[in-house]
Write a protein that holds these residues in place. Structure first.
Motif, PDB file in Angstrom:
ATOM      1  N   ARG A 191       5.961  -3.650   0.490  1.00 28.70           N
ATOM      2  CA  ARG A 191       5.989  -2.939  -0.802  1.00 28.70           C
ATOM      3  C   ARG A 191       6.063  -1.435  -0.512  1.00 28.70           C
ATOM      4  O   ARG A 191       6.628  -0.712  -1.191  1.00 28.70           O
ATOM      5  CB  ARG A 191       4.882  -3.079  -1.548  1.00 28.70           C
ATOM      6  N   ARG A 192       5.463  -0.913   0.551  1.00 32.62           N
ATOM      7  CA  ARG A 192       5.375   0.485   0.973  1.00 32.62           C
ATOM      8  C   ARG A 192       6.832   0.864   1.473  1.00 32.62           C
ATOM      9  O   ARG A 192       7.376   1.769   1.086  1.00 32.62           O
ATOM     10  CB  ARG A 192       4.560   0.844   2.055  1.00 32.62           C
ATOM     11  N   THR A 193       7.604  -0.037   2.187  1.00 34.01           N
ATOM     12  CA  THR A 193       8.691  -0.039   2.768  1.00 34.01           C
ATOM     13  C   THR A 193       9.918   0.249   1.383  1.00 34.01           C
ATOM     14  O   THR A 193      10.672   0.761   1.270  1.00 34.01           O
ATOM     15  CB  THR A 193       9.341  -0.912   3.703  1.00 34.01           C
ATOM     16  N   ALA A 194       9.687  -0.718   0.510  1.00 34.37           N
ATOM     17  CA  ALA A 194      10.441  -0.817  -0.638  1.00 34.37           C
ATOM     18  C   ALA A 194      10.449   0.450  -1.369  1.00 34.37           C
ATOM     19  O   ALA A 194      11.333   0.952  -1.865  1.00 34.37           O
ATOM     20  CB  ALA A 194      10.314  -1.964  -1.421  1.00 34.37           C
ATOM     21  N   SER A 195       9.263   1.202  -1.652  1.00 28.00           N
ATOM     22  CA  SER A 195       9.023   2.123  -2.350  1.00 28.00           C
ATOM     23  C   SER A 195       9.823   3.211  -1.643  1.00 28.00           C
ATOM     24  O   SER A 195      10.404   4.289  -2.467  1.00 28.00           O
ATOM     25  CB  SER A 195       7.535   2.480  -2.560  1.00 28.00           C
ATOM     26  N   LEU A 196       9.672   3.406  -0.330  1.00 23.25           N
ATOM     27  CA  LEU A 196      10.217   4.639   0.392  1.00 23.25           C
ATOM     28  C   LEU A 196      11.743   4.446   0.182  1.00 23.25           C
ATOM     29  O   LEU A 196      12.482   5.451   0.242  1.00 23.25           O
ATOM     30  CB  LEU A 196       9.905   4.708   1.844  1.00 23.25           C
ATOM     31  N   VAL A 197      12.522   3.134   0.135  1.00 23.24           N
ATOM     32  CA  VAL A 197      13.816   2.933   0.205  1.00 23.24           C
ATOM     33  C   VAL A 197      14.351   3.249  -1.249  1.00 23.24           C
ATOM     34  O   VAL A 197      15.336   3.783  -1.522  1.00 23.24           O
ATOM     35  CB  VAL A 197      14.220   1.644   0.389  1.00 23.24           C
ATOM     36  N   ALA A 198      13.271   3.130  -2.335  1.00 22.59           N
ATOM     37  CA  ALA A 198      13.784   3.416  -3.699  1.00 22.59           C
ATOM     38  C   ALA A 198      13.927   4.653  -3.859  1.00 22.59           C
ATOM     39  O   ALA A 198      14.710   5.063  -4.513  1.00 22.59           O
ATOM     40  CB  ALA A 198      12.659   2.620  -4.478  1.00 22.59           C
ATOM     41  N   VAL A 199      12.853   5.563  -3.520  1.00 22.45           N
ATOM     42  CA  VAL A 199      12.894   6.994  -3.499  1.00 22.45           C
ATOM     43  C   VAL A 199      13.941   7.529  -2.731  1.00 22.45           C
ATOM     44  O   VAL A 199      14.644   8.492  -3.260  1.00 22.45           O
ATOM     45  CB  VAL A 199      11.606   7.553  -3.005  1.00 22.45           C
ATOM     46  N   ALA A 200      14.474   7.331  -1.377  1.00 24.75           N
ATOM     47  CA  ALA A 200      15.434   7.766  -0.825  1.00 24.75           C
ATOM     48  C   ALA A 200      16.925   7.440  -1.696  1.00 24.75           C
ATOM     49  O   ALA A 200      17.562   8.237  -1.796  1.00 24.75           O
ATOM     50  CB  ALA A 200      15.667   7.114   0.424  1.00 24.75           C
ATOM     51  N   LEU A 201      16.863   6.018  -2.351  1.00 20.38           N
ATOM     52  CA  LEU A 201      18.047   5.579  -3.106  1.00 20.38           C
ATOM     53  C   LEU A 201      18.330   6.646  -4.348  1.00 20.38           C
ATOM     54  O   LEU A 201      19.537   6.952  -4.732  1.00 20.38           O
ATOM     55  CB  LEU A 201      18.240   4.424  -3.540  1.00 20.38           C
ATOM     56  N   VAL A 202      17.211   6.843  -4.953  1.00 23.86           N
ATOM     57  CA  VAL A 202      17.057   7.701  -6.127  1.00 23.86           C
ATOM     58  C   VAL A 202      17.840   9.245  -5.780  1.00 23.86           C
ATOM     59  O   VAL A 202      18.397   9.865  -6.543  1.00 23.86           O
ATOM     60  CB  VAL A 202      15.963   7.771  -6.918  1.00 23.86           C
ATOM     61  N   ALA A 203      17.177   9.741  -4.543  1.00 28.85           N
ATOM     62  CA  ALA A 203      17.446  11.051  -4.220  1.00 28.85           C
ATOM     63  C   ALA A 203      18.981  11.115  -3.938  1.00 28.85           C
ATOM     64  O   ALA A 203      19.551  11.888  -4.231  1.00 28.85           O
ATOM     65  CB  ALA A 203      16.653  11.529  -3.008  1.00 28.85           C
TER      66      ALA A 203
END
Length: 286
Positions: free
Chosen positions: A33-45
């Motif tokens: 879940r933590r990795t998915a959250s970081l990936v999601a934030v990077a994709l949004v940026a």
């Protein structure tokens, strides 16, 4: 012997956080879940950057490809040539004028900023609404960029040395007032309380306790302000038509890039020399 309390490292804390609270077992889904959250934030940026670039017509890929050729052009065009050194008679006086204006504005602002900081300090100030007013003044002058001050003052004082000096002074005053306030408030209150108990006047407290305890920090901040103002004065000179900034602007617009490159080199050497000097002074007084 007293036992030391060991703080858990980041890895241990993460493993503990990854345990299921109900059963105390390791939960591998926590890291997923933590990795998915970081990936999601990077994709949004990345998506926001791409949308912004598309809106303004900025081609990021082409910009990356143009970087090497851009640096190559700068290295060739802005390299000082032998004939350009004949312009040192024009460059050096303008550079000296810029450095002197930076020193004068920093030192003048430092004197007034220190007076306001002492009066507005929460520990040795005069009290009442003065501390609030002092911090308000510092925030106002500090948060207006020096370029904005230059534009505002141009309408009143036109293009002159005083306009550049005044713009640097106002920004320095706000910045140094805030720095001096913090430095004075962080001082130990022991000497001040001792002088008050002995019946010393306010002037004696300032002279015997505040100034000796804060002078090292004050000198360090003033030296830093001088370095910053030398850099800013170059940009101010472009607007006010004075100093080394004006000299650079003249040769740049005349397509004398070799002389403009020599001006940039002179500014770099001046800033480095100022930084080395200030570092030496800091080491001697700290």
């Amino acid at each position: 012997m007293m036992e030391r309390t060991l703080q858990p490292s980041g890895l241990v804390a993460g493993l503990r956080a990854g345990k299921d609270r109900r059963h105390g077992q390791y939960d591998p889904s926590f890291f997923a879940r933590r990795t998915a959250s970081l990936v999601a934030v990077a994709l949004v940026a990345v998506a926001l950057g791409a949308l912004s670039g598309t809106y303004v017509g900025f081609d990021f890929v082409q910009a990356i490809l143009d970087v090497p050729s851009g640096f190559a052009w700068m290295a060739v065009q802005f390299a000082p040539s032998l004939p350009s050194f004949g312009k040192l008679g024009t460059i050096l006086p303008a550079l000296g004028s810029t450095i002197l204006a930076s020193i004068a504005s920093s030192c003048t602002a430092a004197v007034l900023a220190y007076i306001v900081a002492v009066l507005g300090s929460r520990t040795v100030g005069v009290g009442g609404p003065v501390p609030l007013i002092a911090r308000g003044i510092a925030s106002l002058f500090r948060n207006i960029p020096v370029v904005a001050w230059a534009f505002i003052l141009l309408f009143s004082f036109k293009q002159s040395e005083f306009t550049g000096f005044f713009a640097l002074f106002l920004t320095s005053f706000g910045y140094l007032t805030r720095c001096f306030l913090e430095s004075i408030d962080e001082m130990g209150s022991g000497p001040v309380e001792a002088l008050r108990a002995a019946g010393a006047t306010y002037g004696q407290i300032v002279a015997q306790a505040v100034i000796p305890m804060s002078i090292t920090s004050v000198v360090s901040w003033v030296l830093y302000m001088i370095e910053t103002n030398i850099r800013d004065a170059t940009l101010i000179g472009l607007l006010t038509g004075t100093g080394i900034g004006f000299v650079f602007d003249v040769y740049y617009k005349s397509f004398r890039y070799d002389v403009a490159g020599l001006v940039i080199l002179a500014i770099i050497l001046a800033v480095v020399a100022c930084e080395l000097t200030s570092n030496f002074v800091r080491r001697r007084i700290l």
